[in-house]
Design an enzyme around this catalytic site. Structure first.
Site: not given
Ligand SMILES: Cc1cc2nc3c(=O)[nH]c(=O)nc-3n(C[C@H](O)[C@H](O)[C@H](O)COP(=O)(O)OP(=O)(O)OC[C@H]3O[C@@H](n4cnc5c(N)ncnc54)[C@H](O)[C@@H]3O)c2cc1C
Length: 386
Positions: A93-94, A134, A141, A242, A245-246, A366, A368
């Site tokens: 699906r991804s 992105l 996030s 997004l 996709a969501r 997409e 968290t």
């Molecule tokens: C297998 C996989 C495929 C992916 N594919 C794509 C892709 O094709 N293109 C793309 O652009 N990205 C992609 N991503 C990235 C994905 O969108 C990001 O991992 C996601 O947006 C979360 O960002 P991060 O991992 O930096 O976590 P962070 O933003 O660092 O967050 C870590 C934790 O902190 C929490 N958090 C963050 N800010 C706050 C706040 N203000 N208050 C409370 N809690 C908070 C979050 O909920 C989470 O639990 C993919 C990720 C994975 C794992």
């Protein structure tokens, strides 16, 4: 097979075309994809690329877009398609979500006529694969901290930066790269054979193993102005992708949940404990009741969302609720199913644990789970906690 159509949506809510899309996708996934899945899950980070032309032929890429070789199906049929792909595996699906919602959609929505004709037909057939850049190593996030830059150089743009966690990065022909410019964030179509573009795969994933995930390095990558998606400026561009996709994920997660539920019901009926079927035990029945109830509630949420999307009145906050809820319940369903399977639940002859660990990614990407909570919290209170 256990019935997940508890509220008889088939007879009362779905039209024949929607059911046809669902049933034919299910058949294809079972016949063509499932026999190939285990080898790719065990390999870590690969996808059965030889199936891509079939996915294209069946209209699975950009299926809810109009023209340019796309199937132009309504959003409920599209949702059911996503459901059936993820019933197979979240990696499948991804693949389709990234291609359709994250790469074809921005070209369709913000590209010029020339750009649409140049890229969309090849993407619809799967001859051209896209990826969506992105997220960055330091910004997931909160992409507002984005460091990737695009600068004008005569008639061209020069891109500089790193994108991380990019699905299909190293197998893509085109990357949709979101970068900061003097005017704000802009989207660019970057051919991956441009000088200065490099993709390296991320290995060691426990989750989404039948999917390629990469890091992209852009070092002085020069592209013509013709590759700028001129129809949008600012974070509205990537966020609108997004939302598309969501929406699909809200359906997809239900597919994973259904697969786990059906497996758990079948297993519990077959397995004998203390002289009776495991399914006859009250604690097991309670888990199965939870699963079917949550799947049914999730179906209603996604179905109504799809009907609103078809009428053009779906709001991003509604999508946040559906993505957040349906992924959350799917993960709980998968965990309970894994539990019911006992020791068998930890081997890949069964599906529950693979879906469970996949859904950990789906919970994170997409937006968290917690970020969608804060989006909805702001909607309710008018107070921004993000
Ligand atoms: C297998 C996989 C495929 C992916 N594919 C794509 C892709 O094709 N293109 C793309 O652009 N990205 C992609 N991503 C990235 C994905 O969108 C990001 O991992 C996601 O947006 C979360 O960002 P991060 O991992 O930096 O976590 P962070 O933003 O660092 O967050 C870590 C934790 O902190 C929490 N958090 C963050 N800010 C706050 C706040 N203000 N208050 C409370 N809690 C908070 C979050 O909920 C989470 O639990 C993919 C990720 C994975 C794992």
């Amino acid at each position: 097979m256990a019935d997940t159509d508890f509220l008889r949506l088939d007879d009362t809510q779905l039209d024949p075309e929607e059911k046809l899309v669902r049933d034919s996708t299910r058949e294809w996934v079972e016949k063509e994809f499932m026999p190939r899945l285990q080898e790719h899950v065990r390999q870590d980070g690969s996808f059965p690329m030889d199936l891509v032309p079939q996915l294209g032929e069946l209209g699975m890429f950009g299926a809810n877009l109009e023209g340019y070789g796309c199937a132009g199906m309504n959003n409920v049929a599209y949702g059911l398609l996503m459901q059936e792909l993820e019933r197979g595996d979240s990696g499948l699906r991804s693949f389709a979500s990234v291609q359709g919602s994250l790469c074809m959609y921005p070209i369709h929505a913000y590209g010029s006529e020339e750009q649409k004709s140049r890229w969309l037909p090849g993407m619809a057939t799967g001859e051209l694969i896209g990826c969506f850049g992105l997220t960055e190593p330091d910004f997931g996030s909160f992409v507002t901290g984005m460091r990737t830059r695009a600068e004008r150089r005569g008639d061209n743009w020069v891109l500089q930066g790193t994108k991380r966690w990019i699905t299909n990065g190293s197998i893509a022909d085109l990357a949709i790269i979101w970068a900061l410019t003097e005017e704000g964030v802009r989207g660019f179509v970057v051919e991956t054979d441009r000088q200065g573009f490099e993709a390296r795969d991320i290995k060691g994933k426990f989750s989404l193993r039948a999917s390629v995930t990469s890091e992209l390095f852009l070092q002085d990558v020069e592209i013509p102005n013709d590759n700028l998606l001129a129809g949008v400026t600012g974070f509205r561009g990537p966020l609108s992708c997004l939302t598309q996709a969501r929406y699909g994920i809200s359906w997809g997660a239900l597919g994973a949940a259904m697969a786990c539920y059906e497996e758990a019901v079948g297993y519990a009926k077959d397995r004998t404990v203390q002289g009776g079927a495991l399914a006859s035990k009250q604690l097991v029945q309670e888990k199965l009741v939870f699963m079917l109830t949550e799947i049914t509630k999730g179906q209603l949420l996604s179905l109504q969302l799809g009907r609103l999307k078809d009428r053009g009145i779906m709001e991003p906050t509604m999508v946040s609720m559906a993505k957040r809820n349906n992924v959350d319940i799917a993960l709980r369903v998968a965990r309970d199913a894994r539990d019911i399977l006992g020791a068998n639940g930890i081997v890949d002859d069964y599906q529950a644990m693979r879906h469970m660990v996949n859904l950990e990614t789906v919970r994170t990407y997409e937006g968290t789970h917690d970020i969608h909570t804060l989006i909805l919290g702001e909607h309710i209170t008018g107070l921004r906690a993000l």
